[in-house]
Design a protein around this motif. Structure first.
Motif, mmCIF file in Angstrom:
data_model
loop_
_atom_site.group_PDB
_atom_site.id
_atom_site.type_symbol
_atom_site.label_atom_id
_atom_site.label_comp_id
_atom_site.label_asym_id
_atom_site.label_seq_id
_atom_site.Cartn_x
_atom_site.Cartn_y
_atom_site.Cartn_z
ATOM 1 N N ALA A 74 -38.713 65.665 10.934
ATOM 2 C CA ALA A 74 -38.004 64.428 11.268
ATOM 3 C C ALA A 74 -37.063 64.627 12.447
ATOM 4 O O ALA A 74 -36.826 63.690 13.216
ATOM 5 C CB ALA A 74 -37.229 63.909 10.058
ATOM 6 N N HIS B 293 -45.001 53.006 11.576
ATOM 7 C CA HIS B 293 -43.736 52.288 11.436
ATOM 8 C C HIS B 293 -43.953 50.836 11.008
ATOM 9 O O HIS B 293 -43.161 50.279 10.254
ATOM 10 C CB HIS B 293 -42.945 52.364 12.743
ATOM 11 N N ARG C 286 -36.042 55.846 16.060
ATOM 12 C CA ARG C 286 -36.442 57.023 15.296
ATOM 13 C C ARG C 286 -35.250 57.884 14.903
ATOM 14 O O ARG C 286 -35.307 58.613 13.909
ATOM 15 C CB ARG C 286 -37.472 57.819 16.087
ATOM 16 N N SER D 67 -32.563 56.667 13.763
ATOM 17 C CA SER D 67 -32.024 56.033 12.557
ATOM 18 C C SER D 67 -32.626 56.622 11.284
ATOM 19 O O SER D 67 -31.963 56.671 10.251
ATOM 20 C CB SER D 67 -32.254 54.521 12.601
ATOM 21 N N GLN D 68 -33.865 57.097 11.330
ATOM 22 C CA GLN D 68 -34.453 57.707 10.136
ATOM 23 C C GLN D 68 -33.732 58.994 9.783
ATOM 24 O O GLN D 68 -33.597 59.336 8.603
ATOM 25 C CB GLN D 68 -35.945 57.935 10.304
#
Length: 179
Positions: free
Chosen positions: A41, A88, A153, A155-156
């Protein structure tokens, strides 16, 4: 000894990046680097910048050949969806279906492979908002694609670090080790 440790760290880092590449895109696996799917991630924002740059490149090429902004915008959005395999978009629709189902049926709705009305509505709304923003930005759109893909991305990573995992038998700490 120290040099060997640095090489091992770099090799693991590169393998993690290759794993993120495979997970977050439909693009082919890198030659000579075996992907590792640990802590991937953390690379999502970097891959987002890459996808955003491809969107910008597409936009600029189409505009160079006098394509209308609406066409360039739609194709640029399609590039992003295609390169991610719709990962997404699928997550957006599952989340919307879960919210629409209410607390008691939320997990069941999110696990269902079929898309519900809330999922379809969320997809339409997001696409309309994206198209509207691209049309408003017009000549500045190529700058916005990589920025939006990066922040979206990133934010994930915030979510992984700050929210508990929804299943009772697992915790977000299990997933924290992947970022």
């Amino acid at each position: 000894q120290t040099f060997e440790v640095v090489i091992l760290i770099f090799k693991n880092w590169l393998s993690d990046l290759a794993g993120a590449w495979v997970f977050y895109t439909i693009l082919p696996q890198w030659p000579l680097i075996k992907p590792r799917f640990k802590r991937i991630a953390r690379f999502a924002p970097v891959i987002g910048i890459f996808i955003g740059c491809l969107q910008s490149f597409t936009w600029l090429i189409l505009k160079k050949f006098d394509w209308p902004s609406i066409s360039a915008g739609l194709i640029s959005i399609a590039i992003s969806i295609f390169l991610t395999g719709g990962l997404h978009i699928d997550g957006l629709m599952d989340t919307a279906d879960g919210i629409g189902a209410g607390p008691e049926k939320r997990l069941k709705a999110m696990k269902d492979s079929r898309v519900g009305a809330m999922g379809v509505q969320s997809l339409v709304i997001i696409l309309i908002l994206q198209i509207s923003a691209i049309l408003k930005l017009d000549l500045f759109a190529p700058f916005a694609f990589p920025l939006a893909a990066f922040w979206g991305r990133l934010s994930q990573i915030f979510a992984i670090g700050n929210y508990e995992y929804i299943f009772k038998n697992e915790s977000s700490s299990l997933h924290k080790k992947y970022w």
